[in-house]
Design a protein around this motif. Structure first.
Motif, PDB file in Angstrom:
ATOM      1  N   ARG A  25       0.983  -1.182  -0.088  1.00  0.00           N
ATOM      2  CA  ARG A  25       0.624  -0.218  -0.165  1.00  0.00           C
ATOM      3  C   ARG A  25       1.084   1.393  -0.052  1.00  0.00           C
ATOM      4  O   ARG A  25       0.505   1.861  -1.081  1.00  0.00           O
ATOM      5  CB  ARG A  25      -0.877   0.376   1.524  1.00  0.00           C
ATOM      6  CG  ARG A  25      -2.233  -0.949   1.022  1.00  0.00           C
ATOM      7  CD  ARG A  25      -3.310  -0.446   2.034  1.00  0.00           C
ATOM      8  NE  ARG A  25      -2.544  -0.943   3.070  1.00  0.00           N
ATOM      9  CZ  ARG A  25      -2.760  -2.179   4.305  1.00  0.00           C
ATOM     10  NH1 ARG A  25      -2.905  -2.971   3.388  1.00  0.00           N
ATOM     11  NH2 ARG A  25      -2.274  -2.168   5.666  1.00  0.00           N
ATOM     12  N   THR A  26       1.570   1.085   0.531  1.00  0.00           N
ATOM     13  CA  THR A  26       2.853   2.158   0.886  1.00  0.00           C
ATOM     14  C   THR A  26       3.466   2.780  -0.665  1.00  0.00           C
ATOM     15  O   THR A  26       3.839   4.029  -0.637  1.00  0.00           O
ATOM     16  CB  THR A  26       3.823   2.393   2.099  1.00  0.00           C
ATOM     17  OG1 THR A  26       2.783   2.079   3.161  1.00  0.00           O
ATOM     18  CG2 THR A  26       4.385   3.785   2.400  1.00  0.00           C
ATOM     19  N   PHE A  27       3.769   1.584  -1.352  1.00  0.00           N
ATOM     20  CA  PHE A  27       4.568   1.511  -2.875  1.00  0.00           C
ATOM     21  C   PHE A  27       3.877   2.360  -3.551  1.00  0.00           C
ATOM     22  O   PHE A  27       3.666   3.310  -3.917  1.00  0.00           O
ATOM     23  CB  PHE A  27       4.955  -0.025  -2.837  1.00  0.00           C
ATOM     24  CG  PHE A  27       6.027  -0.525  -2.352  1.00  0.00           C
ATOM     25  CD1 PHE A  27       6.704   0.523  -1.091  1.00  0.00           C
ATOM     26  CD2 PHE A  27       6.649  -1.775  -2.326  1.00  0.00           C
ATOM     27  CE1 PHE A  27       8.162  -0.225  -0.568  1.00  0.00           C
ATOM     28  CE2 PHE A  27       7.871  -2.597  -1.421  1.00  0.00           C
ATOM     29  CZ  PHE A  27       8.579  -1.168  -0.880  1.00  0.00           C
ATOM     30  N   VAL A  78       5.482  10.075   5.805  1.00  0.00           N
ATOM     31  CA  VAL A  78       6.889  10.241   6.037  1.00  0.00           C
ATOM     32  C   VAL A  78       7.413   9.996   4.131  1.00  0.00           C
ATOM     33  O   VAL A  78       7.787  10.689   4.204  1.00  0.00           O
ATOM     34  CB  VAL A  78       7.437   9.586   6.550  1.00  0.00           C
ATOM     35  CG1 VAL A  78       9.375   9.774   6.250  1.00  0.00           C
ATOM     36  CG2 VAL A  78       7.427  10.308   7.937  1.00  0.00           C
ATOM     37  N   PRO A  79       7.066   8.955   4.299  1.00  0.00           N
ATOM     38  CA  PRO A  79       7.392   7.932   2.312  1.00  0.00           C
ATOM     39  C   PRO A  79       6.713   8.886   1.156  1.00  0.00           C
ATOM     40  O   PRO A  79       7.387   9.742   0.512  1.00  0.00           O
ATOM     41  CB  PRO A  79       7.138   7.138   2.400  1.00  0.00           C
ATOM     42  CG  PRO A  79       6.909   6.080   3.779  1.00  0.00           C
ATOM     43  CD  PRO A  79       6.908   8.131   4.240  1.00  0.00           C
ATOM     44  N   LEU A  84       7.961  13.646  -2.369  1.00  0.00           N
ATOM     45  CA  LEU A  84       7.809  15.018  -2.291  1.00  0.00           C
ATOM     46  C   LEU A  84       9.535  16.172  -2.746  1.00  0.00           C
ATOM     47  O   LEU A  84       9.934  16.478  -3.237  1.00  0.00           O
ATOM     48  CB  LEU A  84       6.972  15.765  -1.693  1.00  0.00           C
ATOM     49  CG  LEU A  84       5.436  15.985  -1.796  1.00  0.00           C
ATOM     50  CD1 LEU A  84       4.685  15.796  -1.252  1.00  0.00           C
ATOM     51  CD2 LEU A  84       5.424  15.209  -3.654  1.00  0.00           C
ATOM     52  N   ARG A  85      10.054  14.980  -1.725  1.00  0.00           N
ATOM     53  CA  ARG A  85      11.749  15.675  -2.146  1.00  0.00           C
ATOM     54  C   ARG A  85      12.260  14.926  -3.254  1.00  0.00           C
ATOM     55  O   ARG A  85      13.781  15.677  -3.875  1.00  0.00           O
ATOM     56  CB  ARG A  85      12.036  15.419  -0.873  1.00  0.00           C
ATOM     57  CG  ARG A  85      11.667  16.550   0.548  1.00  0.00           C
ATOM     58  CD  ARG A  85      12.526  15.894   1.893  1.00  0.00           C
ATOM     59  NE  ARG A  85      12.266  16.625   2.689  1.00  0.00           N
ATOM     60  CZ  ARG A  85      11.636  16.751   3.666  1.00  0.00           C
ATOM     61  NH1 ARG A  85      10.773  15.059   3.707  1.00  0.00           N
ATOM     62  NH2 ARG A  85      10.677  17.337   5.132  1.00  0.00           N
ATOM     63  N   HIS A  86      12.189  13.771  -3.732  1.00  0.00           N
ATOM     64  CA  HIS A  86      13.045  13.080  -4.319  1.00  0.00           C
ATOM     65  C   HIS A  86      12.825  13.957  -5.766  1.00  0.00           C
ATOM     66  O   HIS A  86      13.731  14.234  -6.321  1.00  0.00           O
ATOM     67  CB  HIS A  86      12.555  11.467  -4.697  1.00  0.00           C
ATOM     68  CG  HIS A  86      13.162  11.189  -3.007  1.00  0.00           C
ATOM     69  ND1 HIS A  86      13.121   9.415  -3.449  1.00  0.00           N
ATOM     70  CD2 HIS A  86      13.812  11.538  -2.619  1.00  0.00           C
ATOM     71  CE1 HIS A  86      13.253   9.156  -1.954  1.00  0.00           C
ATOM     72  NE2 HIS A  86      14.060   9.887  -1.271  1.00  0.00           N
ATOM     73  N   LEU A  87      11.712  14.229  -5.569  1.00  0.00           N
ATOM     74  CA  LEU A  87      10.791  15.276  -6.435  1.00  0.00           C
ATOM     75  C   LEU A  87      11.842  16.803  -6.760  1.00  0.00           C
ATOM     76  O   LEU A  87      11.932  16.740  -8.320  1.00  0.00           O
ATOM     77  CB  LEU A  87       9.094  15.205  -6.744  1.00  0.00           C
ATOM     78  CG  LEU A  87       8.935  16.187  -8.365  1.00  0.00           C
ATOM     79  CD1 LEU A  87       8.730  14.914  -9.784  1.00  0.00           C
ATOM     80  CD2 LEU A  87       7.527  16.024  -7.744  1.00  0.00           C
ATOM     81  N   ALA A 114       9.744   2.644  -0.754  1.00  0.00           N
ATOM     82  CA  ALA A 114       9.944   3.994   0.528  1.00  0.00           C
ATOM     83  C   ALA A 114      10.781   4.101   1.149  1.00  0.00           C
ATOM     84  O   ALA A 114      10.983   3.075   1.309  1.00  0.00           O
ATOM     85  CB  ALA A 114       8.186   2.861   0.945  1.00  0.00           C
ATOM     86  N   GLU A 115      10.319   5.512   1.129  1.00  0.00           N
ATOM     87  CA  GLU A 115      11.801   5.553   2.180  1.00  0.00           C
ATOM     88  C   GLU A 115      11.288   6.319   3.617  1.00  0.00           C
ATOM     89  O   GLU A 115      10.618   6.848   3.991  1.00  0.00           O
ATOM     90  CB  GLU A 115      12.603   7.270   1.179  1.00  0.00           C
ATOM     91  CG  GLU A 115      14.139   7.477   2.130  1.00  0.00           C
ATOM     92  CD  GLU A 115      14.494   8.104   1.533  1.00  0.00           C
ATOM     93  OE1 GLU A 115      15.360   8.004   0.509  1.00  0.00           O
ATOM     94  OE2 GLU A 115      14.508   9.466   2.117  1.00  0.00           O
TER      95      GLU A 115
END
Length: 250
Positions: A25-27, A78-79, A84-87, A114-115
């Protein structure tokens, strides 16, 4: 003299059914948020406007309040923020001409991951527990972490072969600079031998990759014969993915 560097330590783990469902789900939510934010920024880019991370984060807050995207509240936030930070980093590289324009994530082709930052996991006595999970992950500790190091970031992922991995980013104080030397050696990659050194030493070629490539070709032929959409084709596809992963991991 030791120098402090960041190192990622990657391990296999076996999730429970509940953990696998939560991570899946998180992915999916991470991919959804990344693609929606990229679409919003692309539309703004067409209007010659720029959307920064803070504006994307505000969009995420608004999306969570809608009935259609309320499922985003079911996973750790958080993930999603990390996506958004990776983008934001991808756009920074694009504007600096270090990379091409960011691409949308595909469900089938993109890496499922997921990070988690330190606020979304606990690591104590060699046990790692992620947010929204009742128990720790069953990690295969194939090598120890540096003594006294504490993970700052954890990335959970699943490859095309269905294998689960967790990567722990830590400060590694054990890295030491090499002593200066005037010695030099030439290296020649050959056909009969893997390496030939200018000192006369030759390194034998174990030929593992050639055998694996033969196995990969056979597995791909078997997969092509299976009926599309069948369970047997899915099993064959996973076997192809496992062999391919073994080759690329070398």
């Amino acid at each position: 003299m030791a120098i402090h560097v960041k190192r990622a330590f990657k391990y296999r783990f076996c999730p429970t059914d509940a953990q696998a469902a939560e991570l899946s789900r998180t992915f999916g939510c991470v991919r959804k948020v990344y693609n929606m934010a990229l679409a919003a920024r692309t539309e703004a880019w067409a209007r010659q406007e720029r959307v920064n991370y803070d504006q994307s984060s505000a969009m995420l807050t608004a999306w969570k309040k809608t009935e259609e995207l309320a499922f985003l509240n079911e996973v750790s936030s958080v993930p999603l923020q990390q996506a958004l930070r990776h983008l934001q980093g991808a756009f920074a590289n694009f504007f600096s001409k270090r990379a091409k324009y960011p691409r949308f994530k595909s469900k089938r082709k993109s890496r499922a991951s997921a990070e988690y930052t330190s606020s979304a996991f606990t690591f104590r006595d060699g046990r790692l527990k992620l947010a929204k999970m009742a128990g720790p992950l069953d990690i295969v500790w194939s090598r120890p972490l540096p003594e006294g190091s504490v993970p700052t970031t954890v990335t959970a992922s699943r490859d095309a072969a269905g294998r689960w991995f967790v990567s722990l980013l830590c400060d590694d104080p054990t890295v030491k600079p090499l002593a200066a030397t005037d010695a030099a050696v030439g290296i020649d990659v050959g056909l009969d031998h893997l390496l030939a050194l200018s000192t006369g030493e030759k390194i034998a070629n174990p030929r593992h990759e050639r055998r694996d490539r033969d196995r990969l070709a056979t597995a791909q032929r078997h997969c092509a014969r299976k009926e599309k959409g069948s369970a047997n084709r899915e099993k064959a596809r996973r076997k192809v993915a496992r062999i391919h992963a073994r080759i690329t991991d070398r």
